[in-house]
Write a protein that holds these residues in place. Structure first.
Motif, PDB file in Angstrom:
ATOM      1  N   THR A 168       3.413   0.978   8.909  1.00 45.42           N
ATOM      2  CA  THR A 168       2.086   0.414   8.602  1.00 45.42           C
ATOM      3  C   THR A 168       1.011   1.239   9.298  1.00 45.42           C
ATOM      4  O   THR A 168       0.020   1.660   8.678  1.00 45.42           O
ATOM      5  CB  THR A 168       2.021  -1.057   9.062  1.00 45.42           C
ATOM      6  OG1 THR A 168       3.033  -1.800   8.373  1.00 45.42           O
ATOM      7  CG2 THR A 168       0.656  -1.664   8.771  1.00 45.42           C
ATOM      8  N   GLY A 187       0.810  -1.220   0.000  1.00 45.03           N
ATOM      9  CA  GLY A 187       0.000   0.000   0.000  1.00 45.03           C
ATOM     10  C   GLY A 187       0.841   1.267   0.000  1.00 45.03           C
ATOM     11  O   GLY A 187       0.397   2.319   0.484  1.00 45.03           O
ATOM     12  N   ALA A 188       2.035   1.179  -0.578  1.00 38.38           N
ATOM     13  CA  ALA A 188       3.001   2.281  -0.559  1.00 38.38           C
ATOM     14  C   ALA A 188       2.363   3.625  -0.891  1.00 38.38           C
ATOM     15  O   ALA A 188       1.687   3.756  -1.920  1.00 38.38           O
ATOM     16  CB  ALA A 188       4.110   1.996  -1.570  1.00 38.38           C
ATOM     17  N   ASN A 189       2.598   4.610  -0.033  1.00 34.84           N
ATOM     18  CA  ASN A 189       2.230   5.987  -0.383  1.00 34.84           C
ATOM     19  C   ASN A 189       3.318   6.942   0.092  1.00 34.84           C
ATOM     20  O   ASN A 189       4.300   6.521   0.736  1.00 34.84           O
ATOM     21  CB  ASN A 189       0.826   6.353   0.133  1.00 34.84           C
ATOM     22  CG  ASN A 189       0.728   6.473   1.642  1.00 34.84           C
ATOM     23  OD1 ASN A 189       1.734   6.415   2.357  1.00 34.84           O
ATOM     24  ND2 ASN A 189      -0.486   6.622   2.134  1.00 34.84           N
ATOM     25  N   LEU A 190       3.165   8.212  -0.245  1.00 32.31           N
ATOM     26  CA  LEU A 190       4.233   9.180   0.053  1.00 32.31           C
ATOM     27  C   LEU A 190       4.451   9.372   1.555  1.00 32.31           C
ATOM     28  O   LEU A 190       5.605   9.426   2.001  1.00 32.31           O
ATOM     29  CB  LEU A 190       3.934  10.510  -0.651  1.00 32.31           C
ATOM     30  CG  LEU A 190       4.990  11.611  -0.504  1.00 32.31           C
ATOM     31  CD1 LEU A 190       6.356  11.148  -0.980  1.00 32.31           C
ATOM     32  CD2 LEU A 190       4.556  12.868  -1.271  1.00 32.31           C
ATOM     33  N   PRO A 191       3.399   9.476   2.380  1.00 30.49           N
ATOM     34  CA  PRO A 191       3.646   9.621   3.827  1.00 30.49           C
ATOM     35  C   PRO A 191       4.466   8.455   4.402  1.00 30.49           C
ATOM     36  O   PRO A 191       5.332   8.675   5.254  1.00 30.49           O
ATOM     37  CB  PRO A 191       2.232   9.644   4.428  1.00 30.49           C
ATOM     38  CG  PRO A 191       1.350  10.107   3.315  1.00 30.49           C
ATOM     39  CD  PRO A 191       1.964   9.612   2.046  1.00 30.49           C
ATOM     40  N   MET A 192       4.212   7.237   3.929  1.00 26.89           N
ATOM     41  CA  MET A 192       4.974   6.085   4.426  1.00 26.89           C
ATOM     42  C   MET A 192       6.445   6.200   4.046  1.00 26.89           C
ATOM     43  O   MET A 192       7.331   5.941   4.863  1.00 26.89           O
ATOM     44  CB  MET A 192       4.394   4.787   3.851  1.00 26.89           C
ATOM     45  CG  MET A 192       3.011   4.466   4.360  1.00 26.89           C
ATOM     46  SD  MET A 192       2.170   3.218   3.343  1.00 26.89           S
ATOM     47  CE  MET A 192       3.063   1.736   3.809  1.00 26.89           C
ATOM     48  N   SER A 204      -2.557   7.895   7.502  1.00 27.71           N
ATOM     49  CA  SER A 204      -2.347   8.966   6.515  1.00 27.71           C
ATOM     50  C   SER A 204      -3.502   9.066   5.517  1.00 27.71           C
ATOM     51  O   SER A 204      -3.595  10.053   4.786  1.00 27.71           O
ATOM     52  CB  SER A 204      -1.034   8.746   5.751  1.00 27.71           C
ATOM     53  OG  SER A 204      -1.145   7.671   4.823  1.00 27.71           O
ATOM     54  N   VAL A 205      -4.349   8.047   5.477  1.00 27.39           N
ATOM     55  CA  VAL A 205      -5.498   8.065   4.562  1.00 27.39           C
ATOM     56  C   VAL A 205      -6.669   8.711   5.299  1.00 27.39           C
ATOM     57  O   VAL A 205      -7.224   8.142   6.246  1.00 27.39           O
ATOM     58  CB  VAL A 205      -5.854   6.646   4.087  1.00 27.39           C
ATOM     59  CG1 VAL A 205      -7.060   6.702   3.135  1.00 27.39           C
ATOM     60  CG2 VAL A 205      -4.656   5.998   3.400  1.00 27.39           C
ATOM     61  N   GLY A 253       0.919   4.683   7.731  1.00 31.83           N
ATOM     62  CA  GLY A 253       0.309   4.632   6.399  1.00 31.83           C
ATOM     63  C   GLY A 253      -1.202   4.572   6.501  1.00 31.83           C
ATOM     64  O   GLY A 253      -1.916   5.263   5.769  1.00 31.83           O
ATOM     65  N   GLN A 254      -1.701   3.755   7.409  1.00 25.45           N
ATOM     66  CA  GLN A 254      -3.156   3.655   7.594  1.00 25.45           C
ATOM     67  C   GLN A 254      -3.725   5.000   8.049  1.00 25.45           C
ATOM     68  O   GLN A 254      -4.748   5.463   7.536  1.00 25.45           O
ATOM     69  CB  GLN A 254      -3.458   2.550   8.605  1.00 25.45           C
ATOM     70  CG  GLN A 254      -3.135   1.152   8.049  1.00 25.45           C
ATOM     71  CD  GLN A 254      -3.094   0.060   9.108  1.00 25.45           C
ATOM     72  OE1 GLN A 254      -3.104   0.352  10.309  1.00 25.45           O
ATOM     73  NE2 GLN A 254      -3.030  -1.184   8.668  1.00 25.45           N
TER      74      GLN A 254
END
Lengths: 131, 131
Positions: A115, A89-94, A121-122, A118-119
């Motif tokens: 992890t 689920g790679a995103n920029l905040p992670m 950050s959505v 990342g969760q």
């Protein structure tokens, strides 16, 4: 230093690194492996191995674009190694959090932390901003 | 059709669309706005407006790379409109879900659903696979 390898469909992995480095400046130990359109899992796997082999004795976190699909299927077996963790689920905040905190935690702690981050950050901004 | 606008640092937004379309094939109603290195918020805002103006009467979901930073700061005011929703932490699973379900739910339901899906898409594979 914990190495960070981002794997993805198309050049999403490279673009995540470009976006992160636009904020942080150039960072060492960041690697991208891109699945090209029509590329076989074997070819992708060979290119992932070419990135992982030189850093095989070091700790590595593999950030995967998506649970399922070739980048996931080829990368997930790496998690059997003691010195590799994989997070989907790679995103920029992670990626930014990884860059900023990778020297402050053990590899398994880092995987758990990004992890959770990342969760979190959505965010759905309508309800959040009481619109 | 609900329009999807992805906004980001560097070309992350374009790469998310390239990765998604590598899986789904070409998709209508997908737009990317990229913050270039050194670009001002005003310039970015003008380019976002140029994308939003022609679709101002339609429903739009803005997928933002990161909570905070110029793409967020410029985009978030759009959430004041009745026909726009904004969600942060853009990743590939969220964009794929948006593409596949945008005709099956209202805009606000869609924003809530991809927020939940985005959070669930971030998985730490070591513990998950009982390593």
């Amino acid at each position: 230093m914990i190495h960070i390898v981002v794997v993805s469909h198309a050049d999403l992995s490279e673009a995540l690194i470009r976006a992160a480095e636009m904020i942080t400046g150039p960072i060492e130990g960041l690697h991208a492996v891109t699945l090209e359109p029509g590329e076989s899992p074997e070819s992708f796997g060979a290119r992932l191995d070419a990135v992982l082999q030189p850093i095989a004795d070091e700790e590595t976190l593999i950030l995967i674009d998506l649970f399922g699909g070739t980048p996931y299927n080829v990368s997930v077996r790496q998690v059997l190694k003691d010195n590799v963790e994989c997070v989907t689920g790679a995103n920029l905040p992670m990626l930014l959090e990884l860059i900023m905190t990778r020297d402050e935690a053990s590899l398994s702690e880092l995987a758990a932390e990004i992890t959770e981050l990342g969760q979190a950050s959505v965010k759905n901004l309508g309800p959040l901003l009481n619109r």
